[in-house]
Design a protein around this motif. Sequence first.
Motif, short mmCIF file in Angstrom:
data_model
loop_
_atom_site.label_atom_id
_atom_site.label_comp_id
_atom_site.label_asym_id
_atom_site.label_seq_id
_atom_site.Cartn_x
_atom_site.Cartn_y
_atom_site.Cartn_z
N PHE A 10 59.99 39.47 29.38
CA PHE A 10 58.61 39.31 29.85
C PHE A 10 57.80 40.34 30.76
O PHE A 10 58.00 41.23 31.10
CB PHE A 10 59.17 37.35 30.23
CG PHE A 10 59.17 37.68 31.58
CD1 PHE A 10 57.98 38.20 32.74
CD2 PHE A 10 60.40 38.15 32.62
CE1 PHE A 10 57.97 38.19 33.98
CE2 PHE A 10 60.82 38.39 33.82
CZ PHE A 10 60.38 38.29 34.50
N LEU A 11 55.87 39.65 30.37
CA LEU A 11 55.09 40.52 31.09
C LEU A 11 54.91 39.95 31.99
O LEU A 11 54.72 38.31 31.84
CB LEU A 11 54.58 40.28 29.81
CG LEU A 11 53.86 41.40 28.71
CD1 LEU A 11 53.33 41.22 27.72
CD2 LEU A 11 54.76 42.88 29.40
N LEU A 12 54.20 40.81 32.91
CA LEU A 12 53.85 39.81 34.74
C LEU A 12 52.56 40.25 34.91
O LEU A 12 52.66 42.28 34.71
CB LEU A 12 55.35 40.56 35.84
CG LEU A 12 54.05 39.71 36.83
CD1 LEU A 12 54.07 38.50 37.28
CD2 LEU A 12 55.57 40.33 37.62
N LEU A 13 51.64 40.17 34.98
CA LEU A 13 50.60 40.10 35.00
C LEU A 13 50.47 39.72 37.03
O LEU A 13 50.03 39.04 36.70
CB LEU A 13 49.09 39.84 34.30
CG LEU A 13 47.70 40.19 34.97
CD1 LEU A 13 47.61 42.24 34.71
CD2 LEU A 13 46.20 39.64 33.29
N ALA A 14 49.79 41.18 37.32
CA ALA A 14 49.88 41.20 39.35
C ALA A 14 48.98 41.85 39.78
O ALA A 14 49.01 42.38 39.39
CB ALA A 14 51.09 40.85 39.12
N GLY A 15 48.21 41.15 40.85
CA GLY A 15 47.50 42.12 41.33
C GLY A 15 46.61 41.22 42.09
O GLY A 15 46.44 39.98 41.67
N PRO A 16 45.35 41.77 42.79
CA PRO A 16 44.69 41.10 43.39
C PRO A 16 43.50 40.55 42.05
O PRO A 16 43.27 40.94 41.22
CB PRO A 16 43.89 41.62 44.29
CG PRO A 16 43.70 42.95 43.62
CD PRO A 16 45.33 43.20 43.23
N GLU A 17 42.79 38.67 42.34
CA GLU A 17 42.10 38.58 41.55
C GLU A 17 41.18 39.23 41.41
O GLU A 17 40.45 39.79 42.93
CB GLU A 17 41.35 37.46 41.80
CG GLU A 17 40.89 36.71 40.83
CD GLU A 17 40.29 35.05 40.89
OE1 GLU A 17 39.72 34.82 40.61
OE2 GLU A 17 39.51 35.23 42.31
N PRO A 18 40.27 39.94 40.43
CA PRO A 18 38.89 41.12 40.61
C PRO A 18 37.52 39.66 41.10
O PRO A 18 37.31 38.67 41.05
CB PRO A 18 38.93 40.72 38.83
CG PRO A 18 40.25 40.36 38.37
CD PRO A 18 40.80 39.52 39.45
N ASP A 19 36.82 40.56 41.30
CA ASP A 19 35.46 39.83 42.43
C ASP A 19 34.75 39.67 41.22
O ASP A 19 34.17 38.81 41.49
CB ASP A 19 35.27 40.48 43.08
CG ASP A 19 36.55 40.84 44.30
OD1 ASP A 19 36.97 39.30 45.14
OD2 ASP A 19 36.77 41.09 45.04
N LEU A 20 35.17 41.25 40.62
CA LEU A 20 33.69 41.29 39.15
C LEU A 20 34.35 41.11 38.06
O LEU A 20 35.73 41.12 37.42
CB LEU A 20 32.81 42.53 39.64
CG LEU A 20 32.59 42.87 41.08
CD1 LEU A 20 32.53 44.44 41.36
CD2 LEU A 20 31.78 41.96 41.52
N LYS A 21 33.37 41.41 36.50
CA LYS A 21 33.44 40.64 35.64
C LYS A 21 34.19 40.37 34.81
O LYS A 21 35.56 41.06 34.69
CB LYS A 21 33.40 42.65 35.10
CG LYS A 21 32.38 43.73 35.44
CD LYS A 21 32.45 45.11 35.05
CE LYS A 21 31.42 46.03 35.95
NZ LYS A 21 31.99 47.47 35.65
N TRP A 22 34.75 38.74 35.34
CA TRP A 22 35.64 38.31 34.62
C TRP A 22 35.63 38.05 33.21
O TRP A 22 36.18 37.94 32.97
CB TRP A 22 35.40 36.99 35.23
CG TRP A 22 35.72 36.76 36.70
CD1 TRP A 22 35.98 37.23 37.36
CD2 TRP A 22 35.63 35.29 37.84
NE1 TRP A 22 36.64 37.50 38.83
CE2 TRP A 22 35.51 36.08 38.86
CE3 TRP A 22 34.82 34.18 37.18
CZ2 TRP A 22 35.77 34.90 39.69
CZ3 TRP A 22 35.07 33.39 38.16
CH2 TRP A 22 35.40 33.70 39.84
N GLU A 23 34.85 38.36 33.10
CA GLU A 23 34.11 37.94 31.06
C GLU A 23 35.09 39.35 30.67
O GLU A 23 35.85 39.34 29.73
CB GLU A 23 32.67 38.20 30.86
CG GLU A 23 32.38 37.07 31.12
CD GLU A 23 32.55 35.15 29.95
OE1 GLU A 23 33.38 36.59 29.01
OE2 GLU A 23 32.30 34.15 30.20
#
Length: 337
Positions: free
Chosen positions: A118-131
Amino acid sequence: MTTNERPSDDRNQSPRQRHSGMYELEYPAPVRASEESEPLPMVIALQGYADAGQAISHASMHLLQALDHQPVASFKVDELIDYRSRRPGVTIDHSRVIDREDMSLDLHLVKDVEDQPFLLLAGPEPDLKWESFSDAVVELARRTGVERVVTLYSAPMTVPHTRPLVISAHASDEKLVQDFHTWDSRMIIPGAAALDTELKLSKQGVRTVGITAHVPHYIAASDYPEATHALLKAAGKLTQREIPLGALEADMEKVKRQLAEQVEDNHEIGTVVSALERQYDAEAERMRRRRDNNLLQPGQEIPTGEELGAEFEAFLADLSDDSDQGGRDGVDDKDGE
Protein backbone atom coordinates in the motif's frame (compact mmCIF):
# COMPACT_ATOMS: atom_id res chain seq x y z
CA MET A 1 5.58 19.40 -24.84
CA THR A 2 2.15 18.82 -26.37
CA THR A 3 -0.60 16.98 -24.55
CA ASN A 4 -0.02 13.92 -26.73
CA GLU A 5 3.67 13.71 -25.97
CA ARG A 6 4.95 11.53 -23.17
CA PRO A 7 7.86 12.37 -20.89
CA SER A 8 11.21 11.20 -22.18
CA ASP A 9 12.20 7.62 -21.37
CA ASP A 10 13.30 7.00 -17.78
CA ARG A 11 16.66 5.78 -19.04
CA ASN A 12 17.54 9.29 -20.22
CA GLN A 13 16.92 10.74 -16.76
CA SER A 14 19.04 10.80 -13.64
CA PRO A 15 19.88 7.27 -12.41
CA ARG A 16 18.42 8.28 -9.07
CA GLN A 17 15.35 10.44 -9.69
CA ARG A 18 13.34 12.21 -12.33
CA HIS A 19 11.58 15.49 -11.69
CA SER A 20 7.88 16.22 -12.14
CA GLY A 21 6.44 19.53 -10.95
CA MET A 22 5.89 19.48 -7.20
CA TYR A 23 7.77 16.24 -6.55
CA GLU A 24 10.73 14.12 -7.53
CA LEU A 25 9.86 10.59 -8.60
CA GLU A 26 12.25 7.80 -7.72
CA TYR A 27 14.00 6.02 -10.57
CA PRO A 28 13.56 3.23 -11.23
CA ALA A 29 9.98 3.58 -10.02
CA PRO A 30 9.17 0.95 -7.37
CA VAL A 31 5.54 0.90 -8.49
CA ARG A 32 3.59 2.02 -11.53
CA ALA A 33 0.09 1.44 -12.85
CA SER A 34 -0.55 -1.21 -15.47
CA GLU A 35 -3.47 -3.29 -16.64
CA GLU A 36 -1.96 -6.37 -14.99
CA SER A 37 -1.21 -4.81 -11.61
CA GLU A 38 -3.63 -4.90 -8.70
CA PRO A 39 -5.05 -1.51 -7.67
CA LEU A 40 -3.34 -0.04 -4.61
CA PRO A 41 -4.79 1.65 -1.52
CA MET A 42 -3.17 4.84 -0.24
CA VAL A 43 -3.06 6.18 3.32
CA ILE A 44 -2.58 9.94 3.77
CA ALA A 45 -1.17 11.16 7.10
CA LEU A 46 -0.40 14.89 7.02
CA GLN A 47 0.82 16.39 10.29
CA GLY A 48 -0.14 19.83 11.53
CA TYR A 49 -3.88 19.86 10.88
CA ALA A 50 -6.30 17.87 13.05
CA ASP A 51 -3.49 16.06 14.86
CA ALA A 52 -4.86 15.94 18.41
CA GLY A 53 -2.83 13.63 20.62
CA GLN A 54 -0.14 13.61 17.90
CA ALA A 55 -2.09 10.66 16.50
CA ILE A 56 -1.29 11.39 12.85
CA SER A 57 2.45 11.96 13.26
CA HIS A 58 2.76 8.84 15.42
CA ALA A 59 0.67 6.79 12.97
CA SER A 60 3.00 7.51 10.06
CA MET A 61 6.05 7.00 12.27
CA HIS A 62 4.73 3.65 13.47
CA LEU A 63 4.04 2.42 9.94
CA LEU A 64 7.52 3.35 8.73
CA GLN A 65 9.23 1.84 11.76
CA ALA A 66 7.20 -1.37 11.87
CA LEU A 67 6.98 -2.24 8.17
CA ASP A 68 9.29 -2.55 5.18
CA HIS A 69 9.08 0.45 2.88
CA GLN A 70 10.82 2.29 0.08
CA PRO A 71 10.42 5.80 -1.36
CA VAL A 72 8.24 6.46 -4.39
CA ALA A 73 8.28 10.25 -4.57
CA SER A 74 9.56 13.22 -2.55
CA PHE A 75 7.74 16.55 -2.53
CA LYS A 76 9.72 19.78 -2.78
CA VAL A 77 9.02 21.12 0.69
CA ASP A 78 10.74 24.45 -0.02
CA GLU A 79 7.77 25.26 -2.24
CA LEU A 80 5.18 24.04 0.27
CA ILE A 81 6.32 24.95 3.78
CA ASP A 82 6.35 28.38 5.45
CA TYR A 83 9.39 27.93 7.69
CA ARG A 84 8.67 31.08 9.71
CA SER A 85 5.31 29.72 10.86
CA ARG A 86 6.63 26.20 11.37
CA ARG A 87 10.29 26.51 12.28
CA PRO A 88 12.22 23.22 12.24
CA GLY A 89 14.22 22.43 15.37
CA VAL A 90 17.95 23.04 15.20
CA THR A 91 20.46 21.22 17.42
CA ILE A 92 23.41 23.15 18.88
CA ASP A 93 26.03 21.05 20.62
CA HIS A 94 28.86 22.74 22.54
CA SER A 95 28.29 26.04 20.72
CA ARG A 96 28.20 24.37 17.29
CA VAL A 97 25.22 23.85 14.99
CA ILE A 98 25.21 20.15 14.16
CA ASP A 99 21.75 19.20 12.93
CA ARG A 100 18.34 20.41 11.77
CA GLU A 101 14.96 18.68 11.98
CA ASP A 102 14.01 16.99 8.73
CA MET A 103 10.97 18.51 7.03
CA SER A 104 10.21 15.86 4.41
CA LEU A 105 6.92 15.07 2.70
CA ASP A 106 7.20 11.73 0.93
CA LEU A 107 5.18 9.00 -0.73
CA HIS A 108 6.30 5.52 0.37
CA LEU A 109 5.54 2.04 -0.89
CA VAL A 110 4.89 -0.03 2.26
CA LYS A 111 4.40 -3.79 2.67
CA ASP A 112 2.09 -5.03 5.42
CA VAL A 113 2.82 -8.10 7.59
CA GLU A 114 1.50 -10.33 4.80
CA ASP A 115 3.69 -8.60 2.20
CA GLN A 116 0.70 -6.82 0.64
CA PRO A 117 1.61 -3.35 -0.69
CA PHE A 118 0.00 0.00 0.00
CA LEU A 119 1.11 3.61 -0.34
CA LEU A 120 1.70 6.04 2.50
CA LEU A 121 1.85 9.81 1.98
CA ALA A 122 3.36 11.24 5.15
CA GLY A 123 4.88 14.49 6.34
CA PRO A 124 3.90 18.04 7.30
CA GLU A 125 0.75 19.51 5.82
CA PRO A 126 1.70 22.07 3.15
CA ASP A 127 1.31 25.70 4.18
CA LEU A 128 1.34 26.89 0.57
CA LYS A 129 0.15 25.88 -2.91
CA TRP A 130 -2.65 23.55 -1.85
CA GLU A 131 -4.03 23.46 -5.40
CA SER A 132 -0.72 22.40 -6.90
CA PHE A 133 -0.11 19.90 -4.12
CA SER A 134 -3.49 18.20 -4.47
CA ASP A 135 -3.08 18.10 -8.26
CA ALA A 136 0.28 16.39 -7.74
CA VAL A 137 -1.25 13.78 -5.40
CA VAL A 138 -3.95 13.04 -7.99
CA GLU A 139 -1.21 12.64 -10.61
CA LEU A 140 0.73 10.27 -8.35
CA ALA A 141 -2.42 8.26 -7.65
CA ARG A 142 -2.94 7.87 -11.38
CA ARG A 143 0.71 6.89 -11.95
CA THR A 144 0.59 4.19 -9.27
CA GLY A 145 -2.90 2.79 -9.88
CA VAL A 146 -4.54 3.92 -6.63
CA GLU A 147 -8.23 3.00 -6.33
CA ARG A 148 -8.91 3.92 -2.69
CA VAL A 149 -7.49 6.60 -0.38
CA VAL A 150 -7.88 6.69 3.40
CA THR A 151 -6.97 9.99 5.09
CA LEU A 152 -6.24 10.18 8.82
CA TYR A 153 -7.45 12.99 11.10
CA SER A 154 -7.56 13.46 14.88
CA ALA A 155 -9.65 16.12 16.59
CA PRO A 156 -10.15 17.28 20.20
CA MET A 157 -13.67 16.43 21.41
CA THR A 158 -15.65 16.70 24.64
CA VAL A 159 -15.36 12.99 25.39
CA PRO A 160 -13.89 11.11 28.38
CA HIS A 161 -10.80 8.91 28.17
CA THR A 162 -12.64 6.28 30.23
CA ARG A 163 -15.00 5.33 27.38
CA PRO A 164 -14.30 3.62 24.03
CA LEU A 165 -12.64 5.97 21.57
CA VAL A 166 -14.95 6.99 18.72
CA ILE A 167 -13.88 7.04 15.08
CA SER A 168 -16.11 9.13 12.83
CA ALA A 169 -15.88 8.95 9.06
CA HIS A 170 -16.87 10.67 5.86
CA ALA A 171 -16.52 9.22 2.37
CA SER A 172 -17.22 9.63 -1.33
CA ASP A 173 -19.49 6.58 -1.01
CA GLU A 174 -21.53 6.14 2.16
CA LYS A 175 -21.28 2.34 1.84
CA LEU A 176 -17.60 2.61 2.77
CA VAL A 177 -18.35 3.99 6.23
CA GLN A 178 -21.31 1.90 7.41
CA ASP A 179 -19.26 0.58 10.34
CA PHE A 180 -18.26 4.02 11.63
CA HIS A 181 -19.93 6.96 13.29
CA THR A 182 -21.17 9.46 10.69
CA TRP A 183 -22.71 12.92 10.84
CA ASP A 184 -26.33 13.36 9.77
CA SER A 185 -26.10 17.13 9.35
CA ARG A 186 -24.54 19.64 7.00
CA MET A 187 -21.50 21.49 8.38
CA ILE A 188 -18.74 23.83 7.32
CA ILE A 189 -15.28 23.22 8.81
CA PRO A 190 -11.88 24.87 8.27
CA GLY A 191 -10.21 23.69 5.09
CA ALA A 192 -7.03 21.63 4.87
CA ALA A 193 -4.67 20.40 2.19
CA ALA A 194 -5.80 16.83 2.93
CA LEU A 195 -9.47 17.76 2.49
CA ASP A 196 -8.70 19.52 -0.80
CA THR A 197 -6.87 16.41 -1.94
CA GLU A 198 -9.81 14.18 -0.95
CA LEU A 199 -12.15 16.34 -3.00
CA LYS A 200 -10.00 16.25 -6.13
CA LEU A 201 -9.36 12.53 -5.87
CA SER A 202 -13.07 11.76 -5.55
CA LYS A 203 -13.80 13.91 -8.62
CA GLN A 204 -11.32 11.73 -10.51
CA GLY A 205 -13.19 8.56 -9.55
CA VAL A 206 -10.94 7.50 -6.66
CA ARG A 207 -12.91 6.21 -3.66
CA THR A 208 -11.97 8.36 -0.66
CA VAL A 209 -12.53 7.91 3.07
CA GLY A 210 -11.59 10.30 5.88
CA ILE A 211 -11.46 8.90 9.41
CA THR A 212 -11.23 11.09 12.51
CA ALA A 213 -10.26 9.98 16.01
CA HIS A 214 -12.19 11.75 18.80
CA VAL A 215 -9.51 12.64 21.37
CA PRO A 216 -10.46 13.93 24.85
CA HIS A 217 -9.92 17.67 24.62
CA TYR A 218 -8.09 17.88 27.93
CA ILE A 219 -5.25 15.67 26.69
CA ALA A 220 -5.20 16.76 23.04
CA ALA A 221 -1.80 18.42 23.46
CA SER A 222 -0.19 15.24 24.83
CA ASP A 223 0.66 11.96 23.16
CA TYR A 224 -2.43 9.75 23.06
CA PRO A 225 -1.50 6.35 21.60
CA GLU A 226 -5.07 5.07 21.83
CA ALA A 227 -6.01 7.45 19.00
CA THR A 228 -3.08 6.26 16.90
CA HIS A 229 -4.06 2.64 17.53
CA ALA A 230 -7.72 3.24 16.63
CA LEU A 231 -6.86 5.11 13.42
CA LEU A 232 -4.43 2.45 12.20
CA LYS A 233 -6.86 -0.34 13.04
CA ALA A 234 -9.58 1.42 11.04
CA ALA A 235 -7.19 2.19 8.18
CA GLY A 236 -6.15 -1.46 8.04
CA LYS A 237 -9.78 -2.52 7.79
CA LEU A 238 -10.58 0.00 5.05
CA THR A 239 -7.50 -0.84 2.98
CA GLN A 240 -7.66 -4.59 3.71
CA ARG A 241 -4.09 -4.55 4.98
CA GLU A 242 -2.67 -6.19 8.12
CA ILE A 243 -0.98 -3.52 10.24
CA PRO A 244 0.96 -4.58 13.38
CA LEU A 245 -0.37 -2.79 16.45
CA GLY A 246 1.19 -4.68 19.37
CA ALA A 247 3.87 -2.06 20.05
CA LEU A 248 1.20 0.61 20.53
CA GLU A 249 -0.77 -1.40 23.07
CA ALA A 250 1.96 -1.17 25.72
CA ASP A 251 2.01 2.62 25.31
CA MET A 252 -1.77 2.70 25.59
CA GLU A 253 -1.73 0.87 28.92
CA LYS A 254 0.97 3.20 30.27
CA VAL A 255 -1.03 6.32 29.39
CA LYS A 256 -4.23 4.81 30.83
CA ARG A 257 -2.48 4.23 34.17
CA GLN A 258 -1.12 7.78 34.21
CA LEU A 259 -4.55 9.25 33.49
CA ALA A 260 -6.21 7.09 36.15
CA GLU A 261 -3.70 8.34 38.72
CA GLN A 262 -4.33 11.96 37.76
CA VAL A 263 -8.10 11.56 38.02
CA GLU A 264 -7.75 9.90 41.43
CA ASP A 265 -5.38 12.55 42.77
CA ASN A 266 -7.20 15.63 41.44
CA HIS A 267 -10.85 16.15 42.44
CA GLU A 268 -11.45 18.84 39.80
CA ILE A 269 -10.23 16.59 36.99
CA GLY A 270 -12.36 13.75 38.34
CA THR A 271 -15.45 15.98 38.32
CA VAL A 272 -14.88 16.97 34.70
CA VAL A 273 -14.36 13.36 33.63
CA SER A 274 -17.52 12.24 35.46
CA ALA A 275 -19.59 14.90 33.70
CA LEU A 276 -18.19 13.84 30.33
CA GLU A 277 -18.98 10.20 31.13
CA ARG A 278 -22.63 11.05 31.79
CA GLN A 279 -22.82 13.03 28.55
CA TYR A 280 -21.15 10.22 26.57
CA ASP A 281 -23.44 7.54 28.05
CA ALA A 282 -26.57 9.59 27.36
CA GLU A 283 -25.58 10.10 23.73
CA ALA A 284 -24.68 6.42 23.33
CA GLU A 285 -28.11 5.43 24.70
CA ARG A 286 -29.85 7.88 22.36
CA MET A 287 -28.04 6.40 19.37
CA ARG A 288 -28.83 2.86 20.51
CA ARG A 289 -32.54 3.62 20.74
CA ARG A 290 -32.48 5.29 17.35
CA ARG A 291 -30.81 2.23 15.83
CA ASP A 292 -33.25 -0.19 17.52
CA ASN A 293 -36.27 1.81 16.41
CA ASN A 294 -35.16 1.96 12.81
CA LEU A 295 -37.73 0.12 10.68
CA LEU A 296 -35.32 -0.30 7.79
CA GLN A 297 -33.49 -3.56 7.32
CA PRO A 298 -29.66 -3.51 7.35
CA GLY A 299 -28.44 -2.10 4.07
CA GLN A 300 -31.93 -0.91 3.08
CA GLU A 301 -32.00 2.71 1.93
CA ILE A 302 -34.58 5.36 2.85
CA PRO A 303 -37.05 5.67 -0.08
CA THR A 304 -37.18 8.93 -2.03
CA GLY A 305 -40.14 11.32 -1.95
CA GLU A 306 -41.25 10.12 -5.39
CA GLU A 307 -41.16 6.48 -4.25
CA LEU A 308 -43.16 7.29 -1.10
CA GLY A 309 -45.72 9.21 -3.21
CA ALA A 310 -46.12 6.29 -5.60
CA GLU A 311 -46.61 3.86 -2.70
CA PHE A 312 -49.22 6.16 -1.12
CA GLU A 313 -51.15 6.47 -4.38
CA ALA A 314 -51.13 2.69 -4.79
CA PHE A 315 -52.39 2.33 -1.21
CA LEU A 316 -55.27 4.75 -1.85
CA ALA A 317 -56.13 2.95 -5.08
CA ASP A 318 -56.36 -0.35 -3.18
CA LEU A 319 -58.69 1.27 -0.63
CA SER A 320 -60.90 2.61 -3.42
CA ASP A 321 -61.08 -0.81 -5.09
CA ASP A 322 -62.04 -2.47 -1.80
CA SER A 323 -64.75 0.14 -1.17
CA ASP A 324 -66.22 -0.30 -4.62
CA GLN A 325 -66.23 -4.07 -4.26
CA GLY A 326 -67.93 -3.81 -0.87
CA GLY A 327 -70.61 -1.51 -2.32
CA ARG A 328 -71.36 -3.91 -5.13
CA ASP A 329 -71.65 -6.79 -2.69
CA GLY A 330 -74.13 -4.78 -0.63
CA VAL A 331 -76.32 -3.99 -3.64
CA ASP A 332 -76.41 -7.61 -4.70
CA ASP A 333 -77.47 -8.66 -1.21
CA LYS A 334 -80.23 -6.09 -1.18
CA ASP A 335 -81.54 -7.14 -4.55
CA GLY A 336 -81.59 -10.72 -3.44
CA GLU A 337 -83.75 -10.00 -0.40
